[in-house]
Each structure stands twice: as structure tokens, then as C-alpha cells.
Design a protein around this motif. Structure first.
Motif, PDB file in Angstrom:
ATOM      1  N   LEU A  41       3.844   4.039  10.541  1.00 48.55           N
ATOM      2  CA  LEU A  41       4.140   2.699  10.004  1.00 48.55           C
ATOM      3  C   LEU A  41       5.465   2.635   9.242  1.00 48.55           C
ATOM      4  CD1 LEU A  41       0.561   1.866   8.678  1.00 48.55           C
ATOM      5  CD2 LEU A  41       1.686   0.851  10.657  1.00 48.55           C
ATOM      6  N   PRO A  44      -5.964   8.425   8.930  1.00 44.24           N
ATOM      7  CA  PRO A  44      -4.531   8.139   8.780  1.00 44.24           C
ATOM      8  C   PRO A  44      -3.920   8.737   7.519  1.00 44.24           C
ATOM      9  CG  PRO A  44      -5.837   6.154   8.473  1.00 44.24           C
ATOM     10  CD  PRO A  44      -6.771   7.205   8.954  1.00 44.24           C
ATOM     11  N   GLU A  64       7.344  19.154  13.170  1.00 50.47           N
ATOM     12  CA  GLU A  64       8.819  19.168  13.185  1.00 50.47           C
ATOM     13  C   GLU A  64       9.429  18.059  12.346  1.00 50.47           C
ATOM     14  OE1 GLU A  64      10.946  19.562  16.843  1.00 50.47           O
ATOM     15  OE2 GLU A  64       9.512  21.020  17.613  1.00 50.47           O
ATOM     16  N   SER A 119       1.723  11.039   5.104  1.00 51.84           N
ATOM     17  CA  SER A 119       0.521  10.896   5.939  1.00 51.84           C
ATOM     18  C   SER A 119       0.919  10.531   7.362  1.00 51.84           C
ATOM     19  CB  SER A 119      -0.369   9.791   5.357  1.00 51.84           C
ATOM     20  OG  SER A 119       0.308   8.546   5.449  1.00 51.84           O
ATOM     21  N   ILE A 155      -3.450   4.312  -1.923  1.00 54.24           N
ATOM     22  CA  ILE A 155      -4.651   4.462  -1.087  1.00 54.24           C
ATOM     23  C   ILE A 155      -4.892   5.928  -0.713  1.00 54.24           C
ATOM     24  CG2 ILE A 155      -4.547   2.124  -0.124  1.00 54.24           C
ATOM     25  CD1 ILE A 155      -3.299   3.418   2.428  1.00 54.24           C
ATOM     26  N   PRO A 199      15.093  12.622  13.828  1.00 55.97           N
ATOM     27  CA  PRO A 199      15.512  13.021  15.177  1.00 55.97           C
ATOM     28  C   PRO A 199      16.583  12.104  15.763  1.00 55.97           C
ATOM     29  CG  PRO A 199      13.354  11.952  15.217  1.00 55.97           C
ATOM     30  CD  PRO A 199      13.727  12.085  13.778  1.00 55.97           C
ATOM     31  N   ASP A 215      15.906  15.781   8.010  1.00 55.60           N
ATOM     32  CA  ASP A 215      16.682  14.906   8.875  1.00 55.60           C
ATOM     33  C   ASP A 215      15.749  14.200   9.853  1.00 55.60           C
ATOM     34  OD1 ASP A 215      18.944  13.713   9.721  1.00 55.60           O
ATOM     35  OD2 ASP A 215      19.874  15.500  10.588  1.00 55.60           O
ATOM     36  N   LEU A 229       0.855  -1.188   0.000  1.00 54.06           N
ATOM     37  CA  LEU A 229       0.000   0.000   0.000  1.00 54.06           C
ATOM     38  C   LEU A 229       0.882   1.226   0.000  1.00 54.06           C
ATOM     39  CD1 LEU A 229      -2.606  -0.953   2.783  1.00 54.06           C
ATOM     40  CD2 LEU A 229      -2.715  -1.432   0.321  1.00 54.06           C
ATOM     41  N   LYS A 230       0.435   2.247  -0.710  1.00 54.07           N
ATOM     42  CA  LYS A 230       1.164   3.512  -0.728  1.00 54.07           C
ATOM     43  C   LYS A 230       0.228   4.637  -0.302  1.00 54.07           C
ATOM     44  CE  LYS A 230       1.463   6.309  -4.196  1.00 54.07           C
ATOM     45  NZ  LYS A 230       1.201   7.609  -3.561  1.00 54.07           N
ATOM     46  N   GLU A 255      -4.110  -6.068   6.818  1.00 53.39           N
ATOM     47  CA  GLU A 255      -4.844  -4.991   7.493  1.00 53.39           C
ATOM     48  C   GLU A 255      -4.499  -3.601   6.941  1.00 53.39           C
ATOM     49  OE1 GLU A 255      -6.028  -6.445  11.908  1.00 53.39           O
ATOM     50  OE2 GLU A 255      -3.908  -5.998  11.649  1.00 53.39           O
ATOM     51  N   VAL A 256      -5.491  -2.729   7.049  1.00 58.65           N
ATOM     52  CA  VAL A 256      -5.323  -1.318   6.679  1.00 58.65           C
ATOM     53  C   VAL A 256      -5.598  -0.497   7.944  1.00 58.65           C
ATOM     54  CG1 VAL A 256      -6.131   0.559   5.186  1.00 58.65           C
ATOM     55  CG2 VAL A 256      -6.145  -1.795   4.331  1.00 58.65           C
ATOM     56  N   LEU A 257      -4.749   0.476   8.191  1.00 58.21           N
ATOM     57  CA  LEU A 257      -4.984   1.406   9.307  1.00 58.21           C
ATOM     58  C   LEU A 257      -6.041   2.393   8.832  1.00 58.21           C
ATOM     59  CD1 LEU A 257      -4.189   2.772  12.021  1.00 58.21           C
ATOM     60  CD2 LEU A 257      -2.332   3.898  10.791  1.00 58.21           C
ATOM     61  N   VAL A 280       3.231  15.891   1.958  1.00 60.35           N
ATOM     62  CA  VAL A 280       2.898  14.672   1.219  1.00 60.35           C
ATOM     63  C   VAL A 280       2.684  13.489   2.174  1.00 60.35           C
ATOM     64  CG1 VAL A 280       3.787  13.010  -0.470  1.00 60.35           C
ATOM     65  CG2 VAL A 280       4.220  15.455  -0.801  1.00 60.35           C
TER      66      VAL A 280
HETATM   67  C1  LIG Z   1      14.779  13.362   4.365  1.00 54.19           C
HETATM   68  C2  LIG Z   1      13.733  12.763   5.237  1.00 54.19           C
HETATM   69  C3  LIG Z   1      13.630  13.175   6.552  1.00 54.19           C
HETATM   70  C4  LIG Z   1      12.668  12.619   7.400  1.00 54.19           C
HETATM   71  N1  LIG Z   1      12.581  13.051   8.687  1.00 54.19           N
HETATM   72  C5  LIG Z   1      11.638  12.542   9.498  1.00 54.19           C
HETATM   73  C6  LIG Z   1      11.472  13.010  10.833  1.00 54.19           C
HETATM   74  O1  LIG Z   1      12.159  13.910  11.295  1.00 54.19           O
HETATM   75  N2  LIG Z   1      10.524  12.438  11.602  1.00 54.19           N
HETATM   76  C7  LIG Z   1       9.709  11.462  11.125  1.00 54.19           C
HETATM   77  O2  LIG Z   1       8.839  10.987  11.863  1.00 54.19           O
HETATM   78  N3  LIG Z   1       9.833  10.994   9.871  1.00 54.19           N
HETATM   79  C8  LIG Z   1      10.760  11.515   9.054  1.00 54.19           C
HETATM   80  N4  LIG Z   1      10.868  11.071   7.760  1.00 54.19           N
HETATM   81  C9  LIG Z   1      10.045   9.949   7.328  1.00 54.19           C
HETATM   82  C10 LIG Z   1       8.740  10.393   6.689  1.00 54.19           C
HETATM   83  O3  LIG Z   1       8.057  11.280   7.560  1.00 54.19           O
HETATM   84  C11 LIG Z   1       7.909   9.128   6.463  1.00 54.19           C
HETATM   85  O4  LIG Z   1       8.537   8.356   5.483  1.00 54.19           O
HETATM   86  C12 LIG Z   1       6.497   9.476   6.046  1.00 54.19           C
HETATM   87  O5  LIG Z   1       5.822  10.092   7.109  1.00 54.19           O
HETATM   88  C13 LIG Z   1       5.739   8.234   5.647  1.00 54.19           C
HETATM   89  O6  LIG Z   1       4.413   8.615   5.332  1.00 54.19           O
HETATM   90  P1  LIG Z   1       3.819   8.255   3.888  1.00 54.19           P
HETATM   91  O7  LIG Z   1       2.407   8.674   3.886  1.00 54.19           O
HETATM   92  O8  LIG Z   1       4.687   8.795   2.811  1.00 54.19           O
HETATM   93  O9  LIG Z   1       3.918   6.677   3.983  1.00 54.19           O
HETATM   94  P2  LIG Z   1       4.180   5.630   2.833  1.00 54.19           P
HETATM   95  O10 LIG Z   1       5.579   5.696   2.386  1.00 54.19           O
HETATM   96  O11 LIG Z   1       3.116   5.703   1.804  1.00 54.19           O
HETATM   97  O12 LIG Z   1       3.928   4.296   3.682  1.00 54.19           O
HETATM   98  C14 LIG Z   1       4.793   3.917   4.731  1.00 54.19           C
HETATM   99  C15 LIG Z   1       4.412   2.506   5.168  1.00 54.19           C
HETATM  100  O13 LIG Z   1       3.128   2.482   5.749  1.00 54.19           O
HETATM  101  C16 LIG Z   1       2.234   1.651   5.024  1.00 54.19           C
HETATM  102  N5  LIG Z   1       0.949   2.352   5.065  1.00 54.19           N
HETATM  103  C17 LIG Z   1       0.755   3.676   4.857  1.00 54.19           C
HETATM  104  N6  LIG Z   1      -0.521   3.991   5.130  1.00 54.19           N
HETATM  105  C18 LIG Z   1      -1.136   2.834   5.518  1.00 54.19           C
HETATM  106  C19 LIG Z   1      -2.454   2.528   5.975  1.00 54.19           C
HETATM  107  N7  LIG Z   1      -3.407   3.472   6.095  1.00 54.19           N
HETATM  108  N8  LIG Z   1      -2.746   1.236   6.312  1.00 54.19           N
HETATM  109  C20 LIG Z   1      -1.776   0.284   6.227  1.00 54.19           C
HETATM  110  N9  LIG Z   1      -0.516   0.527   5.814  1.00 54.19           N
HETATM  111  C21 LIG Z   1      -0.201   1.777   5.466  1.00 54.19           C
HETATM  112  C22 LIG Z   1       2.851   1.485   3.654  1.00 54.19           C
HETATM  113  O14 LIG Z   1       2.461   0.292   3.034  1.00 54.19           O
HETATM  114  C23 LIG Z   1       4.333   1.518   4.004  1.00 54.19           C
HETATM  115  O15 LIG Z   1       4.714   0.247   4.492  1.00 54.19           O
HETATM  116  C24 LIG Z   1      11.791  11.625   6.890  1.00 54.19           C
HETATM  117  C25 LIG Z   1      11.877  11.226   5.546  1.00 54.19           C
HETATM  118  C26 LIG Z   1      12.839  11.789   4.722  1.00 54.19           C
HETATM  119  C27 LIG Z   1      12.909  11.327   3.292  1.00 54.19           C
END
Ligand SMILES: Cc1cc2nc3c(=O)[nH]c(=O)nc-3n(C[C@H](O)[C@H](O)[C@H](O)COP(=O)(O)OP(=O)(O)OC[C@H]3O[C@@H](n4cnc5c(N)ncnc54)[C@H](O)[C@@H]3O)c2cc1C
Length: 323
Positions: free
Chosen positions: A115, A72, A98, A109, A51, A238, A236, A27-28, A209-211, A107
Motif C-alpha cells: 500500500l 498483512p 530483497e 509490514s 494498527i 528497485p 534503495d 493508519l500506521k 477499509e483495512v487490509l 519493521v
Molecule cells: C531507504 C528505503 C528503501 C526502500 N526500499 C524498498 C524496496 O527496495 N522495495 C520495496 O518494496 N519497498 C522499499 N521501501 C519502502 C518500504 O518497504 C515501505 O515503506 C514499507 O514496506 C511500508 O510498510 P509499513 O508497514 O512501514 O507501512 P506504513 O508506512 O505503516 O503504511 C503504508 C501505507 O499503508 C497503509 N496501511 C498499512 N497497513 C494497512 C492495513 N493493514 N490496512 C489499510 N491500510 C494500511 C498506511 O495507512 C499507509 O498509507 C524502502 C523504504 C526506504 C525508507
């Protein structure tokens, strides 16, 4: 990146059946972490299921009783900027605000954030078949471990990377998951799993499962703060996070929840820090006692002893910000 089929789900049921049709599909949501995994060949799914547009899963609402209902798929930026979240659950708004960088927060979530997989560089490099990828070794032991855990390590020593997870545990949030066996609700405190039973998973979500919802109880009468320390102000992860949620009567701490992030394989509740301030006046001496309590049991690796001092400083600073 390997070739994969792309599908867009319009309902939770469709997302689940699209995944069931092709085992190994992912899932993305925002795709920030999924894309990293694809590029590094950490996953090679036959199908990526978007999704992001599932109806109703982006909403943020403050309920009549003061609790929060968060879809979510709400972005980190939306949670951070929501006036209701800012007012009643400040630590959660600040943790989301932060994380990462403005571009990523717009972008990513909140569901994907909790997760996301660990940032451990051995896990992230295709060439290392570490414990988290079904291998036999955690390369952080005896390797480069300055970003790894100081609490709860073993057999894997990768730190939990999520900012949002830290206040969610502190506020006593729950996650709703929908899968083949129906709907279930899990406390955030029980959702994140140490690597002891299964080093390949950081949480309790099932493969089917889906959150679908995040609920955060009312924090009426509570104050909260989130502080984070990182090497760079943006782009970056933490080094240490602290979320504190307190019930104060005058200056006396009646109830405390203090949770540390980026120092353990799960968001790490520090009961010793909490015990040090409950019943006390919230002042410099109490904040210092809590800071000392927070590091009891710390077991730093060869290169991350600095995190012990950082935990102390941030716990003290977080509590004093509420004094
Ligand atoms: C340069 C950089 C710096 C970052 N710094 C931080 C930071 O300071 N703090 C921090 O917390 N994060 C940090 N991140 C991480 C970033 O915040 C996470 O990668 C992002 O929040 C993931 O969210 P997404 O919606 O893109 O998830 P996705 O990439 O779409 O999904 C992440 C995972 O969750 C699963 N998933 C997503 N939604 C669901 C759902 N509803 N149900 C079931 N499975 C699901 C997907 O299958 C995947 O396995 C950083 C990332 C980068 C690239």
C-alpha cells in the motif's frame, strides 16, 4: 511535522471507528512510509492510528491445500524467513527479503509494502503539487524521469514501488478488505489501479477499509523466481523487478506468469513474454524470446531508456534461473 493525536487500535473495528471519528486520520503499520509522509507534510492527519498490534494479523500459515494465509502486519523479514513461504512460494520470500534494508524489513509490514505510495520525487516533495496530489501536471514529463515508468504511463508516470506486489500478482494472490460495507476479497491483479481514472490512487482500497488478510493460492507443481536490479544493494528501491512463476513438464513450459515491477504504475503482467515461452523448452533461446516479448510496447521517457535493456536482461536471467 504537524501535531497529531496518537491512538493505538486493538481491533479492526476500533481502528475503523477511530479513523471515522476524525476524517483524514491515517493508519500506521510499520510506519516507514507514513512517517515519510508526515515529515514531508504530504499528509497532515489529525490522528495517527497504530494498527501494528492488531491480534492475529501478523500470522503466516501454510494451509493444508498448500495455499498461504498471510497477515498483512507480518513484517517483510518474517515473510522472507518463513520456511513454508521459502519452500512453496520462493519468489515471494525473495521479493520480501530483497526490499529496502534489514532494518526496514524488520519493521515494515507486507500490507504496508503493497500500500506504500510511489517514490516519485515530485510526489515526495511538498513544493510540487503534482497530479498525485490533486494538481494538474505530472512533472516527470519534461522533467527528471530516470526512475519513472516505461509501460502504462499517463497521465501520471510514477512507478509502483512495491517489491512484494510483484510476486503476489504473479501467484494470483487475493486481498481481503474490511470496511463499512463489510468484507470483500479482491484479486491482486485487479487491486492495483492505473492512473487513468484517478491519478491520486494506486489501488482499490476504500477510505474506510483495512487490509486484513492476504491469501496466496497453492503453487504446487510450480517453480518461481524473483530478481531485482537496483543502484545500491541496500537502502534503495528497485529500478526493475521480475517475478516468474512457471509450471514445467520436464523442460517444457506448460504455464507461465511473468510480472514486472518498478516499470509501470502497477505491477505489470507481461503476456507477450509469457506467450513466448509457453509450449517451448525452457532454454536460452526461449528465455531470449521472452525477454524480447517483455519489452513490446515499452515507451521510455527522456531519461529512462536504460530500463528497457534492464527488463530484457532480468527477464532472461530470471527464466534461466529456473531452467
Ligand atoms: C531507504 C528505503 C528503501 C526502500 N526500499 C524498498 C524496496 O527496495 N522495495 C520495496 O518494496 N519497498 C522499499 N521501501 C519502502 C518500504 O518497504 C515501505 O515503506 C514499507 O514496506 C511500508 O510498510 P509499513 O508497514 O512501514 O507501512 P506504513 O508506512 O505503516 O503504511 C503504508 C501505507 O499503508 C497503509 N496501511 C498499512 N497497513 C494497512 C492495513 N493493514 N490496512 C489499510 N491500510 C494500511 C498506511 O495507512 C499507509 O498509507 C524502502 C523504504 C526506504 C525508507
Amino acid at each position: 511535522m504537524n501535531r497529531f493525536e496518537f491512538a493505538r487500535a486493538t481491533s479492526v473495528a476500533e481502528a475503523r471507528s477511530l479513523r471515522a471519528e476524525k476524517p483524514g486520520s491515517v493508519l500506521k503499520a510499520g510506519g516507514i512510509d507514513v512517517l515519510d509522509h508526515l515529515k514531508e507534510h504530504l499528509v497532515e492527519p489529525p490522528r495517527v492510528i497504530d494498527i501494528k498490534s492488531l491480534p492475529g494479523m501478523k500470522d503466516i500459515a501454510v494451509e493444508a491445500d498448500g495455499s498461504l494465509r498471510i497477515g498483512p502486519l507480518a513484517t517483510l523479514a518474517q515473510v522472507a524467513a518463513h520456511p513454508g513461504v521459502q519452500k512453496s512460494h520462493r519468489a515471494l520470500a525473495d521479493a520480501c527479503g530483497e526490499a529496502a534494508s534489514p532494518q526496514i524489513r524488520n519493521v515494515a509490514s507486507i500490507g504496508g509494502n503493497v500500500l506504500q505510495r510511489p517514490r516519485c520525487w515530485y510526489y515526495r516533495l511538498e513544493s510540487y503539487k503534482c497530479l498525485k496530489k490533486g494538481g494538474a501536471v505530472c512533472y516527470a514529463i519534461g522533467g527528471e524521469n530516470r526512475y519513472h515508468v516505461i509501460f502504462g504511463g499517463g497521465p501520471s508516470y510514477a512507478a509502483h514501488p512495491s517489491n512484494a506486489a510483484v510476486p503476489l500478482v504473479a501467484f494470483g494472490a487475493t486481498f481481503t478488505l474490511e470496511g463499512g460495507k463489510g468484507k470483500r476479497t479482491v484479486a491482486a491483479a485487479d487491486f492495483f489501479k492505473p492512473p487513468t481514472a484517478n491519478p491520486e490512487a494506486e489501488n482499490d482500497i476504500g477510505a474506510d477499509e483495512v487490509l486484513t488478510e492476504i491469501r496466496v493460492p497453492s503453487a504446487a507443481g510450480m517453480v518461481s523466481s524473483f530478481q531485482s536490479f537496483r543502484e545500491r544493494a541496500a537502502f534503495d528501491w528497485p529500478l526493475v523487478d521480475v517475478a516468474a512463476v512457471l509450471r514445467l513438464e520436464g523442460k517444457t513450459v506448460k504455464e507461465a506468469r511473468i510480472v514486472l515491477g518498478a516499470v509501470a504504475p502497477i505491477p505489470w503482467r507481461s503476456r507477450k513474454a509469457e506467450d513466448a515461452i509457453v509450449g517451448k523448452t525452457l532454454d536460452e533461446a526461449a528465455a531470449l524470446a521472452a525477454a524480447r516479448g517483455a519489452i513490446v510496447g515499452a515507451a521510455p521517457l527522456s531519461d529512462n531508456g536504460y530500463k528497457v535493456s534492464l527488463v530484457q536482461t532480468l527477464v532472461r536471467r530470471t527464466l534461466l534461473s529456473l531452467a
